[in-house]
Motif scaffolding. Structure first.
Motif, PDB file in Angstrom:
ATOM      1  N   VAL A  15       0.842  -1.197   0.000  1.00 24.16           N
ATOM      2  CA  VAL A  15       0.000   0.000   0.000  1.00 24.16           C
ATOM      3  C   VAL A  15       0.878   1.248   0.000  1.00 24.16           C
ATOM      4  CG1 VAL A  15      -1.745   1.279   1.290  1.00 24.16           C
ATOM      5  CG2 VAL A  15      -1.882  -1.217   1.138  1.00 24.16           C
ATOM      6  N   LYS A  16       1.931   1.253   0.827  1.00 22.46           N
ATOM      7  CA  LYS A  16       2.852   2.396   0.868  1.00 22.46           C
ATOM      8  C   LYS A  16       3.530   2.609  -0.484  1.00 22.46           C
ATOM      9  CE  LYS A  16       3.961   1.953   5.748  1.00 22.46           C
ATOM     10  NZ  LYS A  16       5.021   1.617   6.716  1.00 22.46           N
ATOM     11  N   ALA A  17       3.946   1.517  -1.103  1.00 25.98           N
ATOM     12  CA  ALA A  17       4.623   1.611  -2.401  1.00 25.98           C
ATOM     13  C   ALA A  17       3.664   2.141  -3.471  1.00 25.98           C
ATOM     14  CB  ALA A  17       5.175   0.258  -2.807  1.00 25.98           C
ATOM     15  N   ALA A  18       2.423   1.666  -3.463  1.00 23.52           N
ATOM     16  CA  ALA A  18       1.446   2.144  -4.441  1.00 23.52           C
ATOM     17  C   ALA A  18       1.158   3.630  -4.244  1.00 23.52           C
ATOM     18  CB  ALA A  18       0.160   1.333  -4.327  1.00 23.52           C
ATOM     19  N   ALA A  19       1.043   4.070  -2.986  1.00 24.63           N
ATOM     20  CA  ALA A  19       0.813   5.493  -2.715  1.00 24.63           C
ATOM     21  C   ALA A  19       2.001   6.332  -3.177  1.00 24.63           C
ATOM     22  CB  ALA A  19       0.560   5.703  -1.227  1.00 24.63           C
ATOM     23  N   LEU A  20       3.200   5.850  -2.923  1.00 23.88           N
ATOM     24  CA  LEU A  20       4.398   6.586  -3.347  1.00 23.88           C
ATOM     25  C   LEU A  20       4.471   6.694  -4.863  1.00 23.88           C
ATOM     26  CD1 LEU A  20       7.059   7.963  -2.611  1.00 23.88           C
ATOM     27  CD2 LEU A  20       8.137   5.720  -2.700  1.00 23.88           C
ATOM     28  N   TRP A  21       4.167   5.610  -5.573  1.00 23.59           N
ATOM     29  CA  TRP A  21       4.178   5.650  -7.033  1.00 23.59           C
ATOM     30  C   TRP A  21       3.082   6.574  -7.558  1.00 23.59           C
ATOM     31  CZ3 TRP A  21       8.014   4.856  -9.985  1.00 23.59           C
ATOM     32  CH2 TRP A  21       8.983   3.925  -9.669  1.00 23.59           C
ATOM     33  N   ALA A  25       3.865   9.713  -9.866  1.00 24.75           N
ATOM     34  CA  ALA A  25       3.250   9.868 -11.191  1.00 24.75           C
ATOM     35  C   ALA A  25       2.542  11.215 -11.314  1.00 24.75           C
ATOM     36  CB  ALA A  25       2.267   8.729 -11.442  1.00 24.75           C
ATOM     37  N   ALA A  26       1.825  11.625 -10.272  1.00 23.92           N
ATOM     38  CA  ALA A  26       1.123  12.915 -10.313  1.00 23.92           C
ATOM     39  C   ALA A  26       2.116  14.069 -10.392  1.00 23.92           C
ATOM     40  CB  ALA A  26       0.230  13.061  -9.088  1.00 23.92           C
ATOM     41  N   THR A  27       3.191  13.994  -9.628  1.00 20.15           N
ATOM     42  CA  THR A  27       4.213  15.044  -9.666  1.00 20.15           C
ATOM     43  C   THR A  27       4.887  15.098 -11.037  1.00 20.15           C
ATOM     44  OG1 THR A  27       4.607  14.735  -7.311  1.00 20.15           O
ATOM     45  CG2 THR A  27       6.308  15.885  -8.547  1.00 20.15           C
ATOM     46  N   GLY A  28       5.185  13.953 -11.596  1.00 15.62           N
ATOM     47  CA  GLY A  28       5.791  13.912 -12.927  1.00 15.62           C
ATOM     48  C   GLY A  28       4.867  14.464 -13.996  1.00 15.62           C
ATOM     49  N   ALA A  29       3.578  14.150 -13.888  1.00 16.68           N
ATOM     50  CA  ALA A  29       2.616  14.683 -14.858  1.00 16.68           C
ATOM     51  C   ALA A  29       2.524  16.200 -14.752  1.00 16.68           C
ATOM     52  CB  ALA A  29       1.249  14.042 -14.636  1.00 16.68           C
ATOM     53  N   TYR A  31       4.852  18.181 -13.718  1.00 16.35           N
ATOM     54  CA  TYR A  31       6.103  18.731 -14.233  1.00 16.35           C
ATOM     55  C   TYR A  31       6.106  18.765 -15.760  1.00 16.35           C
ATOM     56  CZ  TYR A  31      11.016  19.270 -15.329  1.00 16.35           C
ATOM     57  OH  TYR A  31      12.190  19.701 -15.861  1.00 16.35           O
ATOM     58  N   LEU A  32       5.591  17.704 -16.372  1.00 16.21           N
ATOM     59  CA  LEU A  32       5.577  17.644 -17.838  1.00 16.21           C
ATOM     60  C   LEU A  32       4.573  18.612 -18.438  1.00 16.21           C
ATOM     61  CD1 LEU A  32       5.902  13.810 -18.442  1.00 16.21           C
ATOM     62  CD2 LEU A  32       7.625  15.567 -18.856  1.00 16.21           C
ATOM     63  N   ILE A  33       3.404  18.723 -17.832  1.00 21.44           N
ATOM     64  CA  ILE A  33       2.345  19.572 -18.377  1.00 21.44           C
ATOM     65  C   ILE A  33       2.565  21.036 -18.009  1.00 21.44           C
ATOM     66  CG2 ILE A  33      -0.131  20.037 -18.341  1.00 21.44           C
ATOM     67  CD1 ILE A  33      -0.499  17.030 -17.753  1.00 21.44           C
ATOM     68  N   GLN A  34       2.987  21.281 -16.792  1.00 22.75           N
ATOM     69  CA  GLN A  34       3.258  22.616 -16.253  1.00 22.75           C
ATOM     70  C   GLN A  34       2.092  23.590 -16.453  1.00 22.75           C
ATOM     71  OE1 GLN A  34       7.054  24.107 -17.527  1.00 22.75           O
ATOM     72  NE2 GLN A  34       8.106  22.239 -16.973  1.00 22.75           N
ATOM     73  N   PRO A  35       0.941  23.305 -15.833  1.00 22.19           N
ATOM     74  CA  PRO A  35      -0.204  24.207 -15.952  1.00 22.19           C
ATOM     75  C   PRO A  35      -0.170  25.302 -14.888  1.00 22.19           C
ATOM     76  CG  PRO A  35      -0.854  22.288 -14.721  1.00 22.19           C
ATOM     77  CD  PRO A  35       0.599  22.090 -15.130  1.00 22.19           C
ATOM     78  N   TRP A  36       0.976  25.974 -14.714  1.00 22.67           N
ATOM     79  CA  TRP A  36       1.126  26.906 -13.593  1.00 22.67           C
ATOM     80  C   TRP A  36       0.191  28.094 -13.705  1.00 22.67           C
ATOM     81  CZ3 TRP A  36       2.973  23.319 -11.143  1.00 22.67           C
ATOM     82  CH2 TRP A  36       4.086  22.595 -11.532  1.00 22.67           C
ATOM     83  N   GLY A  37      -0.012  28.622 -14.898  1.00 22.61           N
ATOM     84  CA  GLY A  37      -0.922  29.760 -15.061  1.00 22.61           C
ATOM     85  C   GLY A  37      -2.347  29.397 -14.686  1.00 22.61           C
TER      86      GLY A  37
END
Length: 52
Positions: A15-21, A25-29, A31-37
């Protein structure tokens, strides 16, 4: 789940490993999309009151 072998049961480590992944994944997405505005406009700026 008593009938499953021990190696197939859901473990707290799994469960911990799945939460970490999921967080990774959300952080990487983001970073790639960068919808900061859009994030700034949606969550940080107050909408201006409508003029009548």
């Amino acid at each position: 789940m008593a009938g499953l072998p021990a190696r197939l049961r859901l473990q707290p480590t799994d469960v911990k490993a799945a939460a970490l992944w999921g967080v990774t994944a959300a952080t990487g997405a983001l970073y790639l999309i960068q919808p900061w505005g859009w994030l700034k406009k949606t969550f940080l700026e107050k909408p201006e009151p409508e003029q009548k």
